[in-house]
Design a protein around this motif. Structure first.
Motif, mmCIF file in Angstrom:
data_model
loop_
_atom_site.group_PDB
_atom_site.id
_atom_site.type_symbol
_atom_site.label_atom_id
_atom_site.label_comp_id
_atom_site.label_asym_id
_atom_site.label_seq_id
_atom_site.Cartn_x
_atom_site.Cartn_y
_atom_site.Cartn_z
ATOM 1 N N SER A 81 0.807 -1.213 0.000
ATOM 2 C CA SER A 81 0.000 0.000 0.000
ATOM 3 C C SER A 81 0.843 1.268 0.000
ATOM 4 O O SER A 81 0.391 2.321 -0.457
ATOM 5 C CB SER A 81 -0.930 0.009 1.214
ATOM 6 O OG SER A 81 -0.178 0.076 2.423
ATOM 7 N N LEU A 114 -8.162 6.584 -1.084
ATOM 8 C CA LEU A 114 -8.982 5.442 -0.690
ATOM 9 C C LEU A 114 -9.428 4.595 -1.860
ATOM 10 O O LEU A 114 -9.999 3.514 -1.659
ATOM 11 C CB LEU A 114 -10.200 5.940 0.101
ATOM 12 C CG LEU A 114 -9.853 6.658 1.408
ATOM 13 C CD1 LEU A 114 -11.110 7.233 2.043
ATOM 14 C CD2 LEU A 114 -9.129 5.740 2.370
ATOM 15 N N SER A 115 -9.188 5.062 -3.074
ATOM 16 C CA SER A 115 -9.522 4.308 -4.277
ATOM 17 C C SER A 115 -10.968 3.819 -4.203
ATOM 18 O O SER A 115 -11.858 4.557 -3.823
ATOM 19 C CB SER A 115 -8.536 3.155 -4.478
ATOM 20 O OG SER A 115 -8.655 2.636 -5.777
ATOM 21 N N GLY A 147 -11.400 1.676 -0.132
ATOM 22 C CA GLY A 147 -10.723 2.142 1.064
ATOM 23 C C GLY A 147 -11.677 2.851 2.015
ATOM 24 O O GLY A 147 -12.584 3.562 1.585
ATOM 25 N N GLU A 174 -8.944 -1.445 3.686
ATOM 26 C CA GLU A 174 -9.181 -1.694 2.263
ATOM 27 C C GLU A 174 -10.098 -2.905 2.107
ATOM 28 O O GLU A 174 -9.821 -3.982 2.634
ATOM 29 C CB GLU A 174 -7.855 -1.951 1.546
ATOM 30 C CG GLU A 174 -7.975 -2.495 0.140
ATOM 31 C CD GLU A 174 -8.728 -1.568 -0.775
ATOM 32 O OE1 GLU A 174 -9.761 -1.989 -1.319
ATOM 33 O OE2 GLU A 174 -8.293 -0.421 -0.933
ATOM 34 N N ALA A 191 -6.562 0.929 -1.962
ATOM 35 C CA ALA A 191 -6.173 2.141 -1.247
ATOM 36 C C ALA A 191 -4.657 2.196 -1.125
ATOM 37 O O ALA A 191 -3.997 1.169 -0.966
ATOM 38 C CB ALA A 191 -6.818 2.159 0.136
#
Length: 277
Positions: free
Chosen positions: A33, A72-73, A76, A108, A115
């Motif tokens: 990450s 956080l995509s 996330g 995640e 994320a």
């Protein structure tokens, strides 16, 4: 996926939790990450978190020069741990421990886009360098009102290099508010349509931010309960009552109202079209 309203409201809550306090530890709980090698996390220990802000969809932890970014995509989320914890729950990505304050846990739950977080040296913009203007910036207003971009408006709104912070969810709601087809190209819009689009961007995001500011703590798993049309395929349009329709792509869907946005025309669903062939 958390978009500008969710991330902005979250940044405001985290600022109340952490601003002015000393960063006492940074726990890397999922190795892949962390997207940077230097500076190292231990170099930040003892620094004061001066502010937690936002740029696009990124959380920005200001540390008096260096910064920590969190994206956080798709899946996330964030927990504010009060009292602070040292466990490693399922999906844990990273934990920021703040002296005499709650800890901040990034989690995640996505399967594809994960994320991630960055530790940036002073003056390093990292992934922020490629972001376009914010939706309320004069540069974006100029693009909407005078631009001749031939791409679809829906595509432009989702392109973080063109305008930062908007994703699929609010793009659907913005086009519905502006009464524009999902296929409408910016360069073909008339002046009144451009103004309606710009007004819709401002009002949809502002209203969503007001809702998000009612949350407390971190960012929960379930989001998007206040969308107007996004992900509401098959339900009545809240404006005209017609059934909301969708156009399906491999990675996402676009939701729209035929009556409000396409003059009654039902757009071909690409996924269904391929199955019929």
């Amino acid at each position: 996926m958390p978009e500008l309203p969710e991330v902005q409201a979250l940044a405001e809550r985290l600022d109340q939790v952490a601003a002015g306090a000393e960063l006492s530890a940074v726990d890397l709980l999922q190795f892949s990450s962390l997207k940077t090698v230097t500076p190292r996390a231990d170099e930040l220990i003892g620094r004061t978190i001066t502010r937690v802000g936002r740029r696009g969809k990124y959380l920005v932890f200001e540390l008096g020069g260096p910064r920590i970014l969190v994206h956080l995509s798709q899946g996330g989320r964030v927990d504010v741990e009060d009292p602070p914890k040292s466990t490693k729950p399922r999906g844990a990505v990273a934990r920021l421990r703040v002296r005499d304050r709650p800890s901040i846990l990034v989690k995640e739950f996505g399967r594809e886009r994960k994320a991630g977080w960055w530790i940036l040296a002073e003056g390093d913009e990292g992934p922020l360098e490629k972001l376009g203007p914010e939706p309320d910036a004069p540069a974006f207003e100029d693009l909407v009102m005078h631009g001749d971009d031939t791409r679809r408006v829906h595509t432009i709104l989702r392109d973080q290099r063109t305008v930062a912070g908007i994703g699929r969810g609010y793009s659907d709601d913005i086009l519905h508010r502006a009464k524009l087809s999902p296929y409408a190209a910016l360069g073909t819009l008339e002046l009144a349509q451009r103004r309606a689009l710009l007004d819709a961007v401002g009002s949809v995001l502002e209203e969503a931010l007001e809702v998000e500011r009612r949350r407390t703590g971190g960012l929960p798993t379930k989001l998007g309960d206040h969308f107007t049309v996004h992900s509401r395929y098959g339900t009545p349009c809240p404006v005209c009552g017609d059934d909301l329709r969708r156009v399906s792509y491999e990675s996402h869907e676009v939701t729209y109202c035929p009556t409000c946005q396409t003059g009654g025309k039902v757009l071909a669903d690409r996924r269904l079209s391929r199955l019929i062939r």
